[in-house]
Design an enzyme around this catalytic site. Structure first.
Site, mmCIF file in Angstrom:
data_model
loop_
_atom_site.group_PDB
_atom_site.id
_atom_site.type_symbol
_atom_site.label_atom_id
_atom_site.label_comp_id
_atom_site.label_asym_id
_atom_site.label_seq_id
_atom_site.Cartn_x
_atom_site.Cartn_y
_atom_site.Cartn_z
ATOM 1 N N TYR A 128 0.812 -1.216 0.000
ATOM 2 C CA TYR A 128 0.000 0.000 0.000
ATOM 3 C C TYR A 128 0.848 1.270 0.000
ATOM 4 C CZ TYR A 128 -4.408 -2.418 0.899
ATOM 5 O OH TYR A 128 -5.529 -3.193 0.780
ATOM 6 N N LYS A 179 3.932 -14.868 3.416
ATOM 7 C CA LYS A 179 4.196 -15.732 2.261
ATOM 8 C C LYS A 179 5.714 -15.839 2.171
ATOM 9 C CE LYS A 179 2.992 -17.792 -1.620
ATOM 10 N NZ LYS A 179 2.160 -18.996 -1.757
ATOM 11 N N ASP A 212 -1.852 -18.252 1.730
ATOM 12 C CA ASP A 212 -2.772 -19.030 0.891
ATOM 13 C C ASP A 212 -3.435 -20.134 1.706
ATOM 14 O OD1 ASP A 212 -0.191 -20.067 0.991
ATOM 15 O OD2 ASP A 212 -0.133 -20.723 -1.090
ATOM 16 N N ASP A 236 -5.974 -7.104 4.477
ATOM 17 C CA ASP A 236 -7.168 -6.617 3.791
ATOM 18 C C ASP A 236 -7.991 -7.798 3.284
ATOM 19 O OD1 ASP A 236 -8.924 -4.819 2.403
ATOM 20 O OD2 ASP A 236 -7.870 -5.353 0.557
ATOM 21 N N ASP A 240 -11.870 -9.570 4.869
ATOM 22 C CA ASP A 240 -13.145 -9.749 4.154
ATOM 23 C C ASP A 240 -13.583 -11.210 4.274
ATOM 24 O OD1 ASP A 240 -13.433 -7.097 3.317
ATOM 25 O OD2 ASP A 240 -13.754 -7.612 1.216
HETATM 26 C C1 LIG Z 1 -10.647 0.928 0.023
HETATM 27 C C2 LIG Z 1 -9.353 0.308 0.403
HETATM 28 C C3 LIG Z 1 -8.246 1.325 0.332
HETATM 29 C C4 LIG Z 1 -9.394 -0.352 1.794
HETATM 30 C C5 LIG Z 1 -8.113 -1.151 2.037
HETATM 31 O O1 LIG Z 1 -7.655 -1.847 1.139
HETATM 32 O O2 LIG Z 1 -7.598 -1.060 3.142
HETATM 33 C C6 LIG Z 1 -10.549 -1.294 2.054
HETATM 34 O O3 LIG Z 1 -10.538 -2.402 1.224
HETATM 35 C C7 LIG Z 1 -10.554 -1.718 3.501
HETATM 36 O O4 LIG Z 1 -10.514 -2.920 3.750
HETATM 37 O O5 LIG Z 1 -10.624 -0.841 4.368
HETATM 38 MG MG LIG Z 2 -10.819 -4.219 2.270
#
Ligand SMILES: CC(C)[C@H](C(=O)O)[C@@H](O)C(=O)O
Ligand SMILES: [Mg+2]
Ligand SMILES: NC(=O)c1ccc[n+]([C@@H]2O[C@H](COP(=O)([O-])OP(=O)(O)OC[C@H]3O[C@@H](n4cnc5c(N)ncnc54)[C@H](O)[C@@H]3O)[C@@H](O)[C@H]2O)c1
Length: 348
Positions: A128, A179, A212, A236, A240
């Site tokens: 990032y 990794k 992975d 990140d 999710d």
């Molecule tokens: C929108 C993006 C910059 C952000 C990230 O990758 O951190 C989002 O995906 C999150 O998880 O907060």
């Molecule tokens: Mg995200």
């Protein structure tokens, strides 16, 4: 206490509205000030995050953010120019992302495992960092690089935070996810730092897993995780997935922390602006409300934080998951619960 609120784009303002309803019930002493950053401001003025606004934000005790990103704005403009700029300028090096499967929530897995983990995601470095670029753009020889920057300083401070958290949790277990078999330079640094800091924490059991294979185990055996420490990009993606496994992205909260407290920390749902459901009044505000609980913890109000969590737990245990009600109905229920005995009782 002064709270800066950045509702942002898409469902951001919808869920933040509900989070503020809950906050005003539980902590009326906190004064929110709204900042209109996001797609609309960019379209009308070209501004993403003016210096004057950044200076004002720094004067607050914390920030509550909804989400940024809009299909009318080229990808990356708002994400890098607003959201990541905030995280970087305010030195949010610890991106704290708990994932818990609440009673009553049916995850997508056939078994209902006990999941109560926290991902400590590095927040200011890794891929990032913005280092890299395009060479020979628009030619057949074009090259794009996106360099992952990992400093000893940056890795050590997030690893230390993760160990401290693991030490304070019942299972005292920490997993480094990376990794190292391919990203050998960054992997070596992360592994060495974890090994060194682990000497100061003999009470914490440490293991390592490749990223992975972590995606496999997060689905097949998520109960095995307690604290995961990992880099910005892996964190990140894994958060999710962890959200999906624990009932969906509408429930996943996060805190972007400057652990040194030199700058205000920022609390936001893990999800984005969800253009596919924006304006429909159906976004689940629970993630934003749970982000308020993280915020209250950070501001030294753990009892208020537990009340918010208890209200969410009660709502998730009793709601009709097929038909939970719209965004404001959920917010109304949670606001009523935090001020009622029901909300308090479930925390016992
Ligand atoms: C929108 C993006 C910059 C952000 C990230 O990758 O951190 C989002 O995906 C999150 O998880 O907060
Ligand atoms: Mg995200
Ligand atoms: N922290 C942030 O501000 C942040 C985080 C992630 C994505 N984004 C941005 O948001 C935009 C959309 O990204 P995306 O679609 O990849 O991710 P997203 O998280 O916005 O949406 C992914 C899916 O989850 C659903 N969803 C998200 N939040 C929900 C909620 N509260 N209740 C119910 N369903 C919900 C959406 O409808 C969509 O189907 C992009 O511009 C992206 O860059 C911003």
């Amino acid at each position: 206490m002064r709270l800066a609120v950045v509702p942002g784009d898409g469902i951001g303002p919808e869920v933040v509205n509900e989070a503020l309803k809950v906050l005003s019930e539980v902590a009326p002493q906190i004064e929110p000030t709204q900042y209109d950053l996001g797609a609309a401001r960019w379209h009308s003025t070209g501004e993403l995050l003016p210096e004057s606004v950044l200076t004002e934000l720094r004067e607050h005790d914390a920030i509550l953010l909804g989400a940024v990103g809009d299909p009318s704005v080229p990808s990356g403009i708002l994400e890098r120019g607003l959201l990541l700029r905030l995280r970087f300028e305010l030195d949010h090096h610890v991106n704290l992302r708990p994932a818990r499967l609440y009673p009553g929530v049916r995850g997508p897995l056939s078994a209902q495992p006990e999941v109560d983990l926290v991902v400590v995601r590095e927040g200011t470095e890794g891929p990032y960092a913005g280092t890299g670029g395009l060479l020979r753009k628009d030619t057949p020889q074009e090259i794009a690089t996106e360099v992952s920057v990992n400093t000893a300083f940056g890795v050590e401070r997030v690893v230390r935070d993760a160990f401290a958290r693991a030490s304070n949790r019942p299972r005292r277990h920490l997993t480094l996810v990376h990794k190292t078999n391919v990203l050998t330079h960054a992997g070596s640094l992360w592994s060495r730092v974890v090994e060194e800091v682990s000497l100061e924490h003999p009470e914490v059991a440490v293991d390592y897993q490749h990223v992975d294979s972590t995606t496999i185990h997060l689905v097949t055996d998520p109960s095995r995780y307690d604290v995961i420490v990992t880099d910005n990009l892996f964190g990140d993606i894994l958060t999710d997935l962890a959200a999906a496994v624990t009932g969906g992205i509408g429930l996943a909260a996060s805190g972007n922390l400057d652990v040194s407290r030199a700058n205000p920390s920022m609390f936001e749902p893990v999800h984005g602006s969800a253009p596919d459901i924006a304006g429909k009044g159906i976004a689940d505000p629970t993630a934003a409300v749970l982000s308020v609980a993280l915020l209250l913890d950070h501001l030294g109000e753990p009892e208020l934080a537990r009340r918010v969590e208890a209200a969410v737990a009660f709502d998730l245990a009793t709601r009709d998951h097929q038909n939970p009600g719209g965004t404001s109905a959920v917010g109304d229920r949670l606001a009523a619960l935090v001020s009622s005995a029901a909300g308090t009782r479930t925390s016992a």
